[in-house]
Design a protein around this motif. Structure first.
Motif, PDB file in Angstrom:
ATOM      1  N   ASN A  80       0.834  -1.177  -0.044  1.00 42.43           N
ATOM      2  CA  ASN A  80      -0.029   0.063   0.175  1.00 42.43           C
ATOM      3  C   ASN A  80       0.824   1.450   0.068  1.00 42.43           C
ATOM      4  OD1 ASN A  80      -2.872  -1.105   0.350  1.00 42.43           O
ATOM      5  ND2 ASN A  80      -2.028  -2.078   2.065  1.00 42.43           N
ATOM      6  N   CYS A  81       0.741   2.042  -1.004  1.00 42.15           N
ATOM      7  CA  CYS A  81       1.539   3.290  -0.950  1.00 42.15           C
ATOM      8  C   CYS A  81       0.970   4.429  -1.789  1.00 42.15           C
ATOM      9  CB  CYS A  81       2.980   2.873  -1.707  1.00 42.15           C
ATOM     10  SG  CYS A  81       4.126   4.289  -1.660  1.00 42.15           S
ATOM     11  N   THR A  82       1.262   5.571  -1.334  1.00 41.14           N
ATOM     12  CA  THR A  82       0.554   6.732  -2.249  1.00 41.14           C
ATOM     13  C   THR A  82       1.820   7.546  -2.887  1.00 41.14           C
ATOM     14  OG1 THR A  82       0.451   8.179  -0.262  1.00 41.14           O
ATOM     15  CG2 THR A  82      -1.589   7.168  -0.584  1.00 41.14           C
ATOM     16  N   GLY A  83       2.945   6.782  -2.896  1.00 41.33           N
ATOM     17  CA  GLY A  83       4.001   7.498  -3.645  1.00 41.33           C
ATOM     18  C   GLY A  83       4.969   8.016  -2.580  1.00 41.33           C
ATOM     19  N   CYS A  84       6.180   7.756  -2.596  1.00 41.86           N
ATOM     20  CA  CYS A  84       7.536   7.825  -2.045  1.00 41.86           C
ATOM     21  C   CYS A  84       7.583   9.118  -1.388  1.00 41.86           C
ATOM     22  CB  CYS A  84       8.508   7.624  -2.513  1.00 41.86           C
ATOM     23  SG  CYS A  84      10.173   7.544  -1.626  1.00 41.86           S
ATOM     24  N   LEU A  85       7.198  10.364  -2.140  1.00 41.20           N
ATOM     25  CA  LEU A  85       7.319  11.612  -1.662  1.00 41.20           C
ATOM     26  C   LEU A  85       6.060  12.135  -0.822  1.00 41.20           C
ATOM     27  CD1 LEU A  85       9.061  13.145  -4.778  1.00 41.20           C
ATOM     28  CD2 LEU A  85      10.046  12.096  -2.806  1.00 41.20           C
ATOM     29  N   THR A  86       4.881  11.480  -0.856  1.00 38.87           N
ATOM     30  CA  THR A  86       3.819  11.913  -0.185  1.00 38.87           C
ATOM     31  C   THR A  86       3.876  11.709   1.286  1.00 38.87           C
ATOM     32  OG1 THR A  86       2.689   9.769  -0.199  1.00 38.87           O
ATOM     33  CG2 THR A  86       2.483  11.268  -2.259  1.00 38.87           C
ATOM     34  N   ASN A  87       2.974  12.297   2.019  1.00 37.65           N
ATOM     35  CA  ASN A  87       2.649  12.070   3.363  1.00 37.65           C
ATOM     36  C   ASN A  87       1.749  10.903   4.069  1.00 37.65           C
ATOM     37  OD1 ASN A  87       4.495  14.029   4.267  1.00 37.65           O
ATOM     38  ND2 ASN A  87       2.990  15.805   4.051  1.00 37.65           N
ATOM     39  N   GLY A  88       1.192  10.148   2.638  1.00 40.79           N
ATOM     40  CA  GLY A  88       0.412   9.202   2.711  1.00 40.79           C
ATOM     41  C   GLY A  88       0.732   8.074   3.161  1.00 40.79           C
ATOM     42  N   ALA A  89       0.119   6.780   2.804  1.00 41.88           N
ATOM     43  CA  ALA A  89       0.719   5.357   3.049  1.00 41.88           C
ATOM     44  C   ALA A  89       1.880   5.341   2.278  1.00 41.88           C
ATOM     45  CB  ALA A  89      -0.576   4.534   2.706  1.00 41.88           C
ATOM     46  N   HIS A  90       2.894   4.318   2.761  1.00 39.16           N
ATOM     47  CA  HIS A  90       3.851   3.931   2.181  1.00 39.16           C
ATOM     48  C   HIS A  90       4.077   2.428   2.379  1.00 39.16           C
ATOM     49  CE1 HIS A  90       4.907   8.013   2.691  1.00 39.16           C
ATOM     50  NE2 HIS A  90       5.223   7.751   1.484  1.00 39.16           N
ATOM     51  N   VAL A  91       4.738   1.638   1.550  1.00 41.72           N
ATOM     52  CA  VAL A  91       5.041   0.125   1.769  1.00 41.72           C
ATOM     53  C   VAL A  91       6.063   0.210   3.102  1.00 41.72           C
ATOM     54  CG1 VAL A  91       6.225  -1.653   1.002  1.00 41.72           C
ATOM     55  CG2 VAL A  91       5.131  -0.451  -0.549  1.00 41.72           C
ATOM     56  N   TYR A  92       5.596  -0.568   4.000  1.00 38.71           N
ATOM     57  CA  TYR A  92       6.557  -0.557   5.402  1.00 38.71           C
ATOM     58  C   TYR A  92       7.834  -0.647   5.197  1.00 38.71           C
ATOM     59  CZ  TYR A  92       8.717  -1.728   9.733  1.00 38.71           C
ATOM     60  OH  TYR A  92       9.378  -2.060  10.730  1.00 38.71           O
ATOM     61  N   TYR A  93       8.529  -1.513   4.392  1.00 39.67           N
ATOM     62  CA  TYR A  93       9.789  -1.720   4.202  1.00 39.67           C
ATOM     63  C   TYR A  93      10.477  -0.211   3.432  1.00 39.67           C
ATOM     64  CZ  TYR A  93      14.401  -2.759   2.054  1.00 39.67           C
ATOM     65  OH  TYR A  93      15.656  -2.722   1.695  1.00 39.67           O
ATOM     66  N   CYS A  94       9.776   0.484   2.607  1.00 36.07           N
ATOM     67  CA  CYS A  94      10.074   1.655   2.088  1.00 36.07           C
ATOM     68  C   CYS A  94      10.285   2.700   3.041  1.00 36.07           C
ATOM     69  CB  CYS A  94       9.351   2.081   0.850  1.00 36.07           C
ATOM     70  SG  CYS A  94       9.462   0.874  -0.464  1.00 36.07           S
ATOM     71  N   ASP A  95       9.156   2.872   3.784  1.00 35.01           N
ATOM     72  CA  ASP A  95       8.908   4.077   4.878  1.00 35.01           C
ATOM     73  C   ASP A  95       9.832   3.702   5.958  1.00 35.01           C
ATOM     74  OD1 ASP A  95       7.595   6.154   5.883  1.00 35.01           O
ATOM     75  OD2 ASP A  95       6.367   5.184   7.108  1.00 35.01           O
ATOM     76  N   ALA A  96      10.106   2.428   6.660  1.00 37.11           N
ATOM     77  CA  ALA A  96      10.678   2.276   7.878  1.00 37.11           C
ATOM     78  C   ALA A  96      12.057   1.689   7.545  1.00 37.11           C
ATOM     79  CB  ALA A  96       9.908   1.326   8.739  1.00 37.11           C
ATOM     80  N   MET A  97      12.272   0.926   6.505  1.00 33.89           N
ATOM     81  CA  MET A  97      13.607   0.256   6.212  1.00 33.89           C
ATOM     82  C   MET A  97      14.545   0.672   5.378  1.00 33.89           C
ATOM     83  SD  MET A  97      11.947  -3.503   7.211  1.00 33.89           S
ATOM     84  CE  MET A  97      13.497  -4.385   7.140  1.00 33.89           C
ATOM     85  N   CYS A  98      14.054   1.446   4.349  1.00 32.35           N
ATOM     86  CA  CYS A  98      14.755   1.821   3.136  1.00 32.35           C
ATOM     87  C   CYS A  98      15.805   2.850   3.579  1.00 32.35           C
ATOM     88  CB  CYS A  98      13.877   2.174   1.929  1.00 32.35           C
ATOM     89  SG  CYS A  98      14.719   2.647   0.545  1.00 32.35           S
ATOM     90  N   ASP A  99      17.120   2.394   3.324  1.00 35.00           N
ATOM     91  CA  ASP A  99      18.235   3.581   3.928  1.00 35.00           C
ATOM     92  C   ASP A  99      18.331   4.479   2.931  1.00 35.00           C
ATOM     93  OD1 ASP A  99      18.984   1.941   6.052  1.00 35.00           O
ATOM     94  OD2 ASP A  99      20.217   0.773   5.067  1.00 35.00           O
ATOM     95  N   ILE A 100      17.895   4.136   1.611  1.00 38.75           N
ATOM     96  CA  ILE A 100      18.068   5.154   0.370  1.00 38.75           C
ATOM     97  C   ILE A 100      17.027   6.442   0.898  1.00 38.75           C
ATOM     98  CG2 ILE A 100      17.536   5.770  -1.800  1.00 38.75           C
ATOM     99  CD1 ILE A 100      18.525   2.745  -2.534  1.00 38.75           C
ATOM    100  N   ARG A 101      15.790   6.000   1.194  1.00 34.94           N
ATOM    101  CA  ARG A 101      14.706   6.972   1.446  1.00 34.94           C
ATOM    102  C   ARG A 101      14.980   7.909   2.896  1.00 34.94           C
ATOM    103  NH1 ARG A 101       9.295   7.630   4.102  1.00 34.94           N
ATOM    104  NH2 ARG A 101       8.167   8.825   2.598  1.00 34.94           N
ATOM    105  N   LYS A 102      15.450   7.052   3.812  1.00 34.82           N
ATOM    106  CA  LYS A 102      15.944   7.960   4.956  1.00 34.82           C
ATOM    107  C   LYS A 102      16.881   8.654   4.744  1.00 34.82           C
ATOM    108  CE  LYS A 102      15.080   3.914   8.021  1.00 34.82           C
ATOM    109  NZ  LYS A 102      15.842   2.900   8.892  1.00 34.82           N
TER     110      LYS A 102
END
Length: 115
Positions: A50-72
């Motif tokens: 579930n994701c509304t896009g990496c740059l949004t404040n909405g839903a993100h895939v848990y891995y991308c939101d909490a674990m992705c070192d690139i995004r962090k």
């Protein structure tokens, strides 16, 4: 949908997680979880897709939101995507981009357009 470039260079508009979220498509969630589990070495569950896009404040895939070192890293550096980073291209990003050549091309285009 207009191109929305994620921190890592993927086009969120063609990302199956975003499409599955927008269409509420559980079959696409299952398919994506299986494909991503094979490709990225993380056990994705369909209910995590579930994701509304990496740059949004909405839903993100848990891995991308909490674990992705690139995004962090990109969020910490306050860059729109890794193409804007002074340290481009780092080891973390290169490891990811091996599996996603279109993202590498997109980030290279961002860098070229900035010059």
């Amino acid at each position: 949908m207009a191109e929305m470039i994620a921190y890592c260079g993927i086009d969120c508009g063609v990302c199956p997680a975003l499409i599955a979220t927008m269409k509420n498509d559980n079959e696409l969630r299952k398919k994506t979880a299986a494909e991503w589990s094979r490709s990225f070495g993380h056990d994705f569950k369909p209910e995590e897709i579930n994701c509304t896009g990496c740059l949004t404040n909405g839903a993100h895939v848990y891995y991308c939101d909490a674990m992705c070192d690139i995004r962090k890293c990109a969020k910490r550096k306050k860059v729109p995507n890794c193409g804007y980073c002074a340290a481009y291209s780092c080891e973390k990003l290169d490891g990811f981009l091996k599996n996603v050549p279109a993202a590498r091309k997109r980030l290279a285009t961002v860098r070229a357009e900035r010059k």
